[in-house]
Design a protein around this motif. Structure first.
Motif, PDB file in Angstrom:
ATOM      1  N   PHE A 105      -3.286   1.085  11.524  1.00 46.04           N
ATOM      2  CA  PHE A 105      -2.625   2.398  11.594  1.00 46.04           C
ATOM      3  C   PHE A 105      -3.604   3.552  11.742  1.00 46.04           C
ATOM      4  O   PHE A 105      -3.202   4.719  11.775  1.00 46.04           O
ATOM      5  CB  PHE A 105      -1.719   2.612  10.366  1.00 46.04           C
ATOM      6  CG  PHE A 105      -2.272   2.013   9.097  1.00 46.04           C
ATOM      7  CD1 PHE A 105      -2.043   0.669   8.804  1.00 46.04           C
ATOM      8  CD2 PHE A 105      -3.040   2.765   8.225  1.00 46.04           C
ATOM      9  CE1 PHE A 105      -2.567   0.089   7.641  1.00 46.04           C
ATOM     10  CE2 PHE A 105      -3.554   2.197   7.067  1.00 46.04           C
ATOM     11  CZ  PHE A 105      -3.328   0.851   6.768  1.00 46.04           C
ATOM     12  N   THR A 106      -4.909   3.265  11.784  1.00 47.80           N
ATOM     13  CA  THR A 106      -5.889   4.325  12.062  1.00 47.80           C
ATOM     14  C   THR A 106      -6.852   3.846  13.142  1.00 47.80           C
ATOM     15  O   THR A 106      -7.153   2.661  13.245  1.00 47.80           O
ATOM     16  CB  THR A 106      -6.691   4.702  10.791  1.00 47.80           C
ATOM     17  OG1 THR A 106      -7.156   3.522  10.158  1.00 47.80           O
ATOM     18  CG2 THR A 106      -5.851   5.516   9.820  1.00 47.80           C
ATOM     19  N   ALA A 112      -5.910   9.942   7.776  1.00 49.90           N
ATOM     20  CA  ALA A 112      -5.260   9.380   6.589  1.00 49.90           C
ATOM     21  C   ALA A 112      -6.320   8.656   5.778  1.00 49.90           C
ATOM     22  O   ALA A 112      -7.353   8.241   6.304  1.00 49.90           O
ATOM     23  CB  ALA A 112      -4.148   8.412   6.988  1.00 49.90           C
ATOM     24  N   GLN A 126      -2.725   3.416  -5.957  1.00 51.25           N
ATOM     25  CA  GLN A 126      -3.440   4.084  -4.867  1.00 51.25           C
ATOM     26  C   GLN A 126      -3.059   5.556  -4.827  1.00 51.25           C
ATOM     27  O   GLN A 126      -2.016   5.955  -5.351  1.00 51.25           O
ATOM     28  CB  GLN A 126      -3.066   3.462  -3.512  1.00 51.25           C
ATOM     29  CG  GLN A 126      -3.585   2.042  -3.312  1.00 51.25           C
ATOM     30  CD  GLN A 126      -3.339   1.540  -1.898  1.00 51.25           C
ATOM     31  OE1 GLN A 126      -2.362   1.928  -1.243  1.00 51.25           O
ATOM     32  NE2 GLN A 126      -4.205   0.660  -1.423  1.00 51.25           N
ATOM     33  N   GLY A 176      -6.720   6.083   1.961  1.00 51.67           N
ATOM     34  CA  GLY A 176      -6.083   5.437   0.811  1.00 51.67           C
ATOM     35  C   GLY A 176      -7.139   5.100  -0.235  1.00 51.67           C
ATOM     36  O   GLY A 176      -8.047   4.319   0.017  1.00 51.67           O
ATOM     37  N   SER A 188       0.676   3.557   2.216  1.00 52.61           N
ATOM     38  CA  SER A 188       0.767   4.070   3.596  1.00 52.61           C
ATOM     39  C   SER A 188       2.196   4.213   4.134  1.00 52.61           C
ATOM     40  O   SER A 188       2.444   5.107   4.955  1.00 52.61           O
ATOM     41  CB  SER A 188      -0.083   3.203   4.528  1.00 52.61           C
ATOM     42  OG  SER A 188      -1.430   3.219   4.111  1.00 52.61           O
ATOM     43  N   GLN A 218       3.453   7.653   4.390  1.00 52.49           N
ATOM     44  CA  GLN A 218       3.039   8.465   5.556  1.00 52.49           C
ATOM     45  C   GLN A 218       4.207   8.599   6.524  1.00 52.49           C
ATOM     46  O   GLN A 218       4.561   9.702   6.960  1.00 52.49           O
ATOM     47  CB  GLN A 218       1.898   7.779   6.322  1.00 52.49           C
ATOM     48  CG  GLN A 218       0.537   7.793   5.665  1.00 52.49           C
ATOM     49  CD  GLN A 218      -0.518   7.230   6.626  1.00 52.49           C
ATOM     50  OE1 GLN A 218      -0.423   7.404   7.843  1.00 52.49           O
ATOM     51  NE2 GLN A 218      -1.511   6.565   6.066  1.00 52.49           N
ATOM     52  N   ARG A 244       0.250  -6.702  -4.635  1.00 54.51           N
ATOM     53  CA  ARG A 244      -0.257  -7.763  -3.770  1.00 54.51           C
ATOM     54  C   ARG A 244      -0.418  -9.045  -4.569  1.00 54.51           C
ATOM     55  O   ARG A 244      -0.707  -9.003  -5.765  1.00 54.51           O
ATOM     56  CB  ARG A 244      -1.613  -7.395  -3.171  1.00 54.51           C
ATOM     57  CG  ARG A 244      -1.494  -6.386  -2.029  1.00 54.51           C
ATOM     58  CD  ARG A 244      -2.830  -6.008  -1.441  1.00 54.51           C
ATOM     59  NE  ARG A 244      -2.736  -4.660  -0.874  1.00 54.51           N
ATOM     60  CZ  ARG A 244      -3.771  -3.966  -0.417  1.00 54.51           C
ATOM     61  NH1 ARG A 244      -4.991  -4.493  -0.454  1.00 54.51           N
ATOM     62  NH2 ARG A 244      -3.598  -2.768   0.081  1.00 54.51           N
ATOM     63  N   GLU A 252      -2.665   7.966  -1.578  1.00 52.09           N
ATOM     64  CA  GLU A 252      -2.706   8.054  -0.125  1.00 52.09           C
ATOM     65  C   GLU A 252      -2.901   9.527   0.261  1.00 52.09           C
ATOM     66  O   GLU A 252      -2.443  10.423  -0.465  1.00 52.09           O
ATOM     67  CB  GLU A 252      -1.357   7.573   0.435  1.00 52.09           C
ATOM     68  CG  GLU A 252      -1.308   7.409   1.939  1.00 52.09           C
ATOM     69  CD  GLU A 252      -1.842   6.051   2.367  1.00 52.09           C
ATOM     70  OE1 GLU A 252      -2.102   5.210   1.476  1.00 52.09           O
ATOM     71  OE2 GLU A 252      -2.012   5.823   3.578  1.00 52.09           O
ATOM     72  N   PHE A 270      -8.215  -0.674  10.487  1.00 53.51           N
ATOM     73  CA  PHE A 270      -6.844  -0.686   9.974  1.00 53.51           C
ATOM     74  C   PHE A 270      -5.930  -0.490  11.176  1.00 53.51           C
ATOM     75  O   PHE A 270      -6.233   0.335  12.045  1.00 53.51           O
ATOM     76  CB  PHE A 270      -6.603   0.444   8.960  1.00 53.51           C
ATOM     77  CG  PHE A 270      -7.472   0.351   7.736  1.00 53.51           C
ATOM     78  CD1 PHE A 270      -7.177  -0.547   6.717  1.00 53.51           C
ATOM     79  CD2 PHE A 270      -8.610   1.150   7.614  1.00 53.51           C
ATOM     80  CE1 PHE A 270      -7.992  -0.651   5.595  1.00 53.51           C
ATOM     81  CE2 PHE A 270      -9.421   1.057   6.489  1.00 53.51           C
ATOM     82  CZ  PHE A 270      -9.115   0.155   5.475  1.00 53.51           C
ATOM     83  N   HIS A 311       0.852  -1.192   0.000  1.00 57.37           N
ATOM     84  CA  HIS A 311       0.000   0.000   0.000  1.00 57.37           C
ATOM     85  C   HIS A 311       0.889   1.245   0.000  1.00 57.37           C
ATOM     86  O   HIS A 311       2.115   1.126   0.122  1.00 57.37           O
ATOM     87  CB  HIS A 311      -0.975   0.001   1.195  1.00 57.37           C
ATOM     88  CG  HIS A 311      -0.338  -0.208   2.543  1.00 57.37           C
ATOM     89  ND1 HIS A 311      -1.027  -0.181   3.725  1.00 57.37           N
ATOM     90  CD2 HIS A 311       0.963  -0.442   2.894  1.00 57.37           C
ATOM     91  CE1 HIS A 311      -0.210  -0.393   4.744  1.00 57.37           C
ATOM     92  NE2 HIS A 311       0.989  -0.550   4.270  1.00 57.37           N
ATOM     93  N   GLY A 349     -10.296   3.468   2.011  1.00 55.26           N
ATOM     94  CA  GLY A 349     -10.210   3.213   3.445  1.00 55.26           C
ATOM     95  C   GLY A 349      -9.633   4.443   4.103  1.00 55.26           C
ATOM     96  O   GLY A 349      -8.836   5.157   3.502  1.00 55.26           O
ATOM     97  N   CYS A 350     -10.043   4.693   5.352  1.00 48.60           N
ATOM     98  CA  CYS A 350      -9.551   5.909   6.000  1.00 48.60           C
ATOM     99  C   CYS A 350      -9.664   5.804   7.510  1.00 48.60           C
ATOM    100  O   CYS A 350     -10.155   4.809   8.049  1.00 48.60           O
ATOM    101  CB  CYS A 350     -10.345   7.129   5.512  1.00 48.60           C
ATOM    102  SG  CYS A 350     -12.104   7.063   5.970  1.00 48.60           S
ATOM    103  N   GLY A 351      -9.237   6.842   8.216  1.00 48.41           N
ATOM    104  CA  GLY A 351      -9.386   6.873   9.665  1.00 48.41           C
ATOM    105  C   GLY A 351      -8.513   7.950  10.283  1.00 48.41           C
ATOM    106  O   GLY A 351      -7.774   8.646   9.585  1.00 48.41           O
TER     107      GLY A 351
END
Ligand code: PHE
Length: 338
Positions: free
Chosen positions: A251-252, A306, A209, A308, A172, A175, A196, A211, A249, A170, A283-285
């Motif tokens: 990381f969020t 963040a 992606q 993605g 991420s 970041q 992947r 980000e 996720f 990803h 996806g986010c958070g």
């Protein structure tokens, strides 16, 4: 003998006049005027005739020789001109023909969609950032609070280059690379390729992606929601419905996935949205304080969000592309459509 000479004149002239090319003309010249030619033969034969007849016949023969020679010269001029004309015709260039247009390339549909996404965030003050495709496990997983026993780290999902080094799964990890180098306020968008172990009509082993990361004092989930809703309305149109679904996720925290009302059936239900009326696009958070610890940020002072975005998915929705594979096969019949 006089008649013989005169007869020779008319056959020779006739023959010369009939020659159709320079080669035939040269043959005729040899035949009559050459060293063993008919005229030469006659002139040589004059030694056999009586001295009275000799000057008369000699004159007549010379006249015929001159006449044939003149005829050959004249014929040569005509044939030369014809040959010249033929050559010009065969080598002619038609200047009125349309030229060949050079084939012009253009941006691939993935890059077009990526640019359109970035443009919206640039207007909000985000800046672009980048990181490597070949990434360490530390940046791709560990520093993002993805523990060593997390299933995503399994070799079935991740391409390992060598122990500790992967193809990023990803965007991420960028970041973390940005936060290590910059203190807040930070607002970046990161376009990039990710990898992947996955391959079917909606999954490609390499995909794209964008980000997003924003960290500052006092950033809330409302900021995240407002920004993403504004993005969806700008990109897909203001009638598009937006839905935030709780998700997870590492990381969020909290995390969400964002769905938009199906762009094909407007939410009524169709094949593309599998009759749900909704399509997942990102996806986010809120950035997990654990991530700030790895970055060396003050976890009491700063908050941020963040997200993605899946670029391929969005490109497929925008252009009604049925299989993600089309994006990477580089079939010109497909590529040229955009
Ligand atoms: N990195 C996540 C993924 O690839 C998406 C994401 C990015 C989620 C940023 C939350 C925050 O699925």
């Amino acid at each position: 003998m006089k008649e013989q000479i005169e007869a020779l004149r008319s056959t020779a002239l006739e023959e010369v006049a009939k020659t159709s090319d320079l080669r035939a003309l040269e043959d005729a010249r040899v035949k009559y005027l050459g060293r063993k030619g008919k005229i030469t033969e006659i002139l040589r034969g004059l030694s056999q005739v009586s001295p009275e007849e000799r000057p008369v016949l000699g004159q007549a023969a010379n006249k015929v020789r001159d006449a044939i020679s003149d005829a050959i010269d004249a014929r040569k001029e005509v044939l030369d001109a014809e040959a010249e004309q033929q050559k010009a015709a065969s080598e002619a260039v038609d200047l009125t023909l349309p030229g060949r247009r050079p084939r012009k390339g253009h941006m691939h549909v993935i890059n077009q969609v990526t640019d359109d996404i970035l443009e919206i965030f640039f207007e909000l003050g985000f800046q672009v950032a980048a990181g490597p495709d070949v990434e360490t496990e530390y940046y791709n997983f560990e520093s993002l609070n993805i523990p060593a026993d997390h299933p995503a780290r399994d070799s079935h999902d991740t391409f390992f280059v060598k122990p500790g080094v992967v193809l990023r799964t990803h965007t991420s990890p960028v970041q973390m690379r940005v936060m290590e180098k910059t203190q807040p306020p930070v607002a970046v968008v990161v376009p990039g390729r990710v990898y992947r172990v996955d391959y079917d009509a909606s999954h490609s082993p390499m995909f794209n992606q964008v980000e997003g990361l924003l960290v500052d004092e006092g950033v809330t989930f409302a900021d995240l929601k407002g920004t993403l809703m504004m993005f969806v309305h700008r990109f897909f149109g203001k009638d598009t419905q937006v839905r935030f679904r709780p998700s997870f996720f590492p990381f969020t925290e909290p995390s969400a996935e964002v769905d938009i009302s199906c762009t094909v059936c407007q939410g009524k239900g169709c094949r593309v949205c599998k009759n749900s009326g909704w399509l997942e696009i990102l996806g986010c958070g809120m950035v997990n304080p654990k991530v700030y610890e790895y970055a060396g940020y003050d976890t009491e002072k700063y908050t941020g969000y963040a997200f993605g975005l899946g670029v391929d998915r969005i490109a497929m929705l925008r252009h009604a592309i049925s299989s993600i594979g089309h994006l990477y096969e580089n079939d010109m019949r497909f590529v040229e459509q955009f």
